[in-house]
Design an enzyme around this catalytic site. Structure first.
Site, PDB file in Angstrom:
ATOM      1  N   THR A 111       0.869  -1.177   0.000  1.00 34.93           N
ATOM      2  CA  THR A 111       0.000   0.000   0.000  1.00 34.93           C
ATOM      3  C   THR A 111       0.903   1.224   0.000  1.00 34.93           C
ATOM      4  O   THR A 111       1.448   1.606   1.035  1.00 34.93           O
ATOM      5  CB  THR A 111      -0.920   0.011   1.232  1.00 34.93           C
ATOM      6  OG1 THR A 111      -1.707  -1.180   1.242  1.00 34.93           O
ATOM      7  CG2 THR A 111      -1.842   1.221   1.212  1.00 34.93           C
ATOM      8  N   LYS A 189      -6.408   1.585  -3.799  1.00 34.02           N
ATOM      9  CA  LYS A 189      -6.067   1.056  -2.475  1.00 34.02           C
ATOM     10  C   LYS A 189      -6.022   2.166  -1.428  1.00 34.02           C
ATOM     11  O   LYS A 189      -6.552   2.009  -0.320  1.00 34.02           O
ATOM     12  CB  LYS A 189      -4.721   0.323  -2.550  1.00 34.02           C
ATOM     13  CG  LYS A 189      -4.192  -0.175  -1.218  1.00 34.02           C
ATOM     14  CD  LYS A 189      -5.120  -1.163  -0.549  1.00 34.02           C
ATOM     15  CE  LYS A 189      -4.459  -1.761   0.700  1.00 34.02           C
ATOM     16  NZ  LYS A 189      -5.375  -2.605   1.475  1.00 34.02           N
TER      17      LYS A 189
END
Length: 317
Positions: A111, A189
């Site tokens: 991420t 994300k």
């Protein structure tokens, strides 16, 4: 930092934060049990004991431990990475690219900021390798049961090679951005993780008000259980039990949560908008850091909200 790979037509993964290590273990378990791998996974970790522990957990003949990162990369054709922050993944890729990686496929599940994903993509592709961005949504329990949601972006010639290991193996669904820039997966994300932060903020504020107003936390929890089963109920339970501050190691570390919040706010500013809810949540995460340091968990937002309401951070004696 953990990596796993399958030599032959292989795979590979990297991590450094405990929550990601737990997720990795579930992903590895499903890869070796459902991924039709031709050869054992190759596992590397800077802390060798973690690699050894995972190797033992996966079972005899399912995996092997590499002593060096370069050795793991050399033997894997598909290289999965998943590290805690932008610096960690950038450094790991730089180390990996010291090897001959021509025709290898890199798949990053970290991420990170979309700009980081873009930089990584350029570096990898300039060495004659392929790159797919594939962040995943889901808690450790979802990883264990193969219920992650995988987001794939990059050339379809590359994403098509990754999909057989996603839906039906590591995940329950794919969000497919094939033939779109790899940055799109990272962008989703980051935005998606703001929903988690906002959910925790809302549940925290609701529980603080329930206690202060006399409604009672048990009564609010019943409402949450019946209308919002799943992740809302799970976080409500963690708050009520005191799990948000009792854990020896965070389930989702406050440092990681603040990293995600900062990326979201940066993206909003660059796009000419704001995420005011995330600004509030990040303020509470700052309070969690002050109170708990590195042991702070994202659910500790509840403790910070309690303090603002004139209550103790901890809800249990």
């Amino acid at each position: 930092m953990d990596w796993f790979g399958k030599h032959g037509s292989g795979m590979y993964f990297t991590l450094s934060i405990r929550v990601k290590l737990i997720v990795l273990q579930g992903m590895c378990k499903n890869l070796v049990s459902k991924g039709n791998l031709e050869k054992p996974l190759i596992i590397f970790n800077r802390t060798k004991q973690r690699a050894d522990d995972l190797n033992a957990k996966l079972g005899t003949g399912k995996s092997v431990v590499a002593s060096e990162l370069g050795d793991a990369v050399q033997k894997a054709d598909i290289v999965f990475t998943c590290l805690g922050d932008d610096t960690a993944i950038t450094d790991a890729i730089a180390t990996a690219l010291k090897q001959d990686v021509k025709d290898k496929l890199f798949v990053d599940c970290s991420t990170v900021h979309p700009s980081t994903t873009g930089t990584i993509a350029n570096s990898i592709e300039s060495q004659g390798a392929e790159f797919v961005s594939c962040p995943v949504f889901g808690a450790p329990a979802m990883a264990e049961s193969g219920q992650l949601v995988c987001v794939l972006a990059g050339p379809s010639s590359a994403t098509d090679k990754v999909k057989p290991y996603c839906k039906g193996v590591m995940g329950r669904a794919n969000i497919d951005f094939s033939d779109q820039p790899q940055q799109k997966a990272s962008l989703l994300k980051i935005i998606g993780n703001t929903f988690i932060l906002n959910m925790i903020e809302s549940v925290s504020e609701g529980h603080a008000l329930a206690e202060k107003s006399g409604l009672g936390n048990e009564n609010l929890h019943q409402f949450i259980e019946n209308l919002f089963p799943g992740v809302y109920t799970a976080y409500s339970g963690r708050m009520m039990s005191g799990d948000y501050y009792k854990r020896e190691e965070p389930l989702f570390g406050v440092d990681l949560a603040r990293k995600d919040a900062k990326h979201a706010m940066d993206l909003a500013q660059a796009s000419g908008t704001r995420m005011k809810d995330i600004e509030v949540a990040d303020g509470h995460l700052t309070d969690v850091q002050k109170h708990m340091g590195s042991k702070g968990d994202i659910a500790g937002i509840y403790g910070a909200v309690r303090q603002e309401a004139g209550l103790k951070f901890e809800n249990k004696d």
